[in-house]
Design an enzyme around this catalytic site. Structure first.
Site, PDB file in Angstrom:
ATOM      1  N   ASP A  97       2.286  -1.826  -4.384  1.00  0.00           N
ATOM      2  CA  ASP A  97       0.915  -1.320  -4.363  1.00  0.00           C
ATOM      3  C   ASP A  97       0.150  -2.029  -5.474  1.00  0.00           C
ATOM      4  O   ASP A  97       0.764  -2.556  -6.414  1.00  0.00           O
ATOM      5  CB  ASP A  97       0.903   0.200  -4.591  1.00  0.00           C
ATOM      6  N   ILE A  98      -1.179  -1.972  -5.385  1.00  0.00           N
ATOM      7  CA  ILE A  98      -1.994  -2.571  -6.446  1.00  0.00           C
ATOM      8  C   ILE A  98      -1.951  -1.719  -7.712  1.00  0.00           C
ATOM      9  O   ILE A  98      -2.173  -2.196  -8.811  1.00  0.00           O
ATOM     10  CB  ILE A  98      -3.441  -2.820  -5.955  1.00  0.00           C
ATOM     11  N   TYR A 130     -14.916  -0.760   8.471  1.00  0.00           N
ATOM     12  CA  TYR A 130     -13.477  -0.484   8.601  1.00  0.00           C
ATOM     13  C   TYR A 130     -13.053  -0.662  10.062  1.00  0.00           C
ATOM     14  O   TYR A 130     -12.071  -1.357  10.361  1.00  0.00           O
ATOM     15  CB  TYR A 130     -13.218   0.939   8.119  1.00  0.00           C
ATOM     16  N   GLY A 154      -0.286   4.978  -0.886  1.00  0.00           N
ATOM     17  CA  GLY A 154      -1.308   5.640  -0.075  1.00  0.00           C
ATOM     18  C   GLY A 154      -0.741   6.824   0.694  1.00  0.00           C
ATOM     19  O   GLY A 154       0.431   7.184   0.573  1.00  0.00           O
ATOM     20  N   GLN A 155      -1.605   7.434   1.510  1.00  0.00           N
ATOM     21  CA  GLN A 155      -1.237   8.665   2.213  1.00  0.00           C
ATOM     22  C   GLN A 155      -0.001   8.475   3.094  1.00  0.00           C
ATOM     23  O   GLN A 155       0.939   9.262   3.036  1.00  0.00           O
ATOM     24  CB  GLN A 155      -2.430   9.132   3.073  1.00  0.00           C
ATOM     25  N   LEU A 156       0.016   7.420   3.900  1.00  0.00           N
ATOM     26  CA  LEU A 156       1.153   7.185   4.799  1.00  0.00           C
ATOM     27  C   LEU A 156       2.335   6.563   4.068  1.00  0.00           C
ATOM     28  O   LEU A 156       3.496   6.932   4.287  1.00  0.00           O
ATOM     29  CB  LEU A 156       0.748   6.210   5.901  1.00  0.00           C
ATOM     30  N   GLY A 195       0.849  -1.206   0.000  1.00  0.00           N
ATOM     31  CA  GLY A 195       0.000   0.000   0.000  1.00  0.00           C
ATOM     32  C   GLY A 195       0.874   1.242   0.000  1.00  0.00           C
ATOM     33  O   GLY A 195       0.540   2.257   0.612  1.00  0.00           O
ATOM     34  N   ASP A 215      -1.030  -7.284  -5.518  1.00  0.00           N
ATOM     35  CA  ASP A 215      -2.400  -7.377  -5.021  1.00  0.00           C
ATOM     36  C   ASP A 215      -2.330  -8.241  -3.763  1.00  0.00           C
ATOM     37  O   ASP A 215      -2.165  -9.455  -3.831  1.00  0.00           O
ATOM     38  CB  ASP A 215      -3.284  -8.031  -6.102  1.00  0.00           C
ATOM     39  N   LYS A 223     -10.496  -3.409  11.732  1.00  0.00           N
ATOM     40  CA  LYS A 223      -9.300  -3.040  12.526  1.00  0.00           C
ATOM     41  C   LYS A 223      -9.354  -3.671  13.925  1.00  0.00           C
ATOM     42  O   LYS A 223      -8.331  -4.147  14.435  1.00  0.00           O
ATOM     43  CB  LYS A 223      -9.178  -1.513  12.630  1.00  0.00           C
TER      44      LYS A 223
HETATM   45  C1  AKB Z   1     -10.443   7.443   8.411  1.00  0.00           C
HETATM   46  O1  AKB Z   1     -10.937   8.580   8.541  1.00  0.00           O
HETATM   47  O2  AKB Z   1     -11.072   6.455   8.026  1.00  0.00           O
HETATM   48  C2  AKB Z   1      -8.986   7.254   8.788  1.00  0.00           C
HETATM   49  C3  AKB Z   1      -8.850   6.786  10.199  1.00  0.00           C
HETATM   50  C4  AKB Z   1      -9.089   7.701  11.318  1.00  0.00           C
HETATM   51  O3  AKB Z   1      -8.538   5.652  10.401  1.00  0.00           O
HETATM   52  N1  AKB Z   1      -8.269   8.471   8.598  1.00  0.00           N
END
Ligand code: AKB
Length: 320
Positions: free
Chosen positions: A36-37, A141, A13-15, A10, A51, A145
């Site tokens: 990355d994909i 999400y 991505g942002q990070l 990944g 992937d 996590k």
């Molecule tokens: C999101 O907004 O989904 C992320 C997070 C806080 O994990 N930036």
């Protein structure tokens, strides 16, 4: 630093975009494999299309480069996740379990798994949310996590796989854009301000959320990953905190630098997600276990963001 060969999954991505530069500085350009994909023609180093839902593809890359550390950053975030709940669960869990299982079977020594403030739900005190809170996330999400944190601990306890994790707040940086999150407004707002454009915020003006500046987020990640193993007492994921603010407060901070900046508010479905998250986080465990301490507050972050974005867009905020 000892010789490590690092795989970032990944990496576009942002990070990932920022982390790959920092890891290259620490470990050497050829010891950091970005993947990355989607392809990346700008990355200055070794890049592989990957992937991560494909177990064999992950294993092939790990074996090809004798990977010793993986930073698994690929995931569908909170807001995008709500558009396709089952697909989000499937993707986030499959990628994560592939990474953990390939790591355990192929001698990978350490894995970084990012968690999020999205693991918390309405069972917690939303001010200064405690490390050991009951987790009842309300987004897919967040559910992926929270489950991931438990899998991380399971792989550590059962197989001694050294997985380390942070519960990131919203991350704000000038180098890269986030995608599909609920905290994304706090990055986009700076881009509009720097371009002298008005901004429409998708959260209400008084919605307080925990946030962190990119430099602090990257430093936290590297400090956690470099800490001696015995210092890592939490094998689920560490709360980290830096600052908390509302759209109204970030707007005021920006107006100190760009007085003509204007914001209006059109809350959408992301308001419900934000309303289910903490306003601030208790990160005592991270501070005590591996000496975590943030450096940036809202004022310093705002100054840095606007300077860097004015440079990028070759603009200046217009003074009244
Ligand atoms: C999101 O907004 O989904 C992320 C997070 C806080 O994990 N930036």
């Amino acid at each position: 630093m000892e010789k490590n060969t690092i795989l970032i999954i990944g990496a576009n991505g942002q990070l990932g975009t920022v982390l790959e530069d920092e890891l290259q500085k620490l470990y050497g350009r050829d010891n950091v494999i970005a993947s990355d994909i989607n392809s990346n023609t700008h990355f200055n180093g070794i890049f592989e299309l990957l992937d991560a839902t494909d177990y064999d593809a992950v294993e092939t890359i790990v074996r090809k480069y004798n990977i010793t550390e993986i930073y698994h950053l690929a995931a569908i975030l909170s807001a995008n996740g709500e558009k396709h709940p089952l697909r989000t669960w499937d993707l986030n869990m499959t990628m994560m379990l592939n990474v953990f299982e390939v790591s355990r079977l192929n001698g990978v020594e350490k894995v970084f798994f990012p968690s999020s403030i999205a693991v918390f739900g309405d069972a917690v005190d939303r001010e200064n949310t405690a490390q050991l809170s009951y987790l009842n996330p309300e987004t897919v999400y967040g559910m992926s996590k929270a489950a991931g944190e438990n899998w991380a601990q399971y792989y550590f306890l059962k197989y001694d796989l050294d997985i380390r994790s942070l519960r990131y707040p919203g991350v704000i940086g000038h180098q890269s854009l986030p995608g599909g999150g609920t905290t994304d407004y706090a990055v986009e707002i700076y881009h509009n301000a720097a371009k002298n454009e008005d901004f429409t915020c998708f959260l209400k003006d008084d919605t307080v959320l925990p946030m962190i500046f990119m430099d602090d987020a990257i430093r936290a990640t590297i400090e956690l990953m470099s800490a001696p193993k015995e210092k890592i007492k939490l094998r689920t994921s560490y709360n980290i905190a830096s600052m908390s603010f509302s759209p109204k407060e970030i707007t005021s901070a920006i107006k100190e630098v760009c007085p003509n900046f204007k914001v209006d508010y059109k809350p959408d479905f992301r308001q419900d997600i934000a309303d289910g998250w903490p306003k601030s986080i208790d990160d005592t465990a991270a501070r005590e276990d591996w000496n975590w301490k943030p450096k940036y507050d809202l004022k310093l972050m705002t100054k840095t963001m606007l300077e860097k974005l004015n440079e990028k867009y070759k603009t200046q905020c217009i003074s009244e």
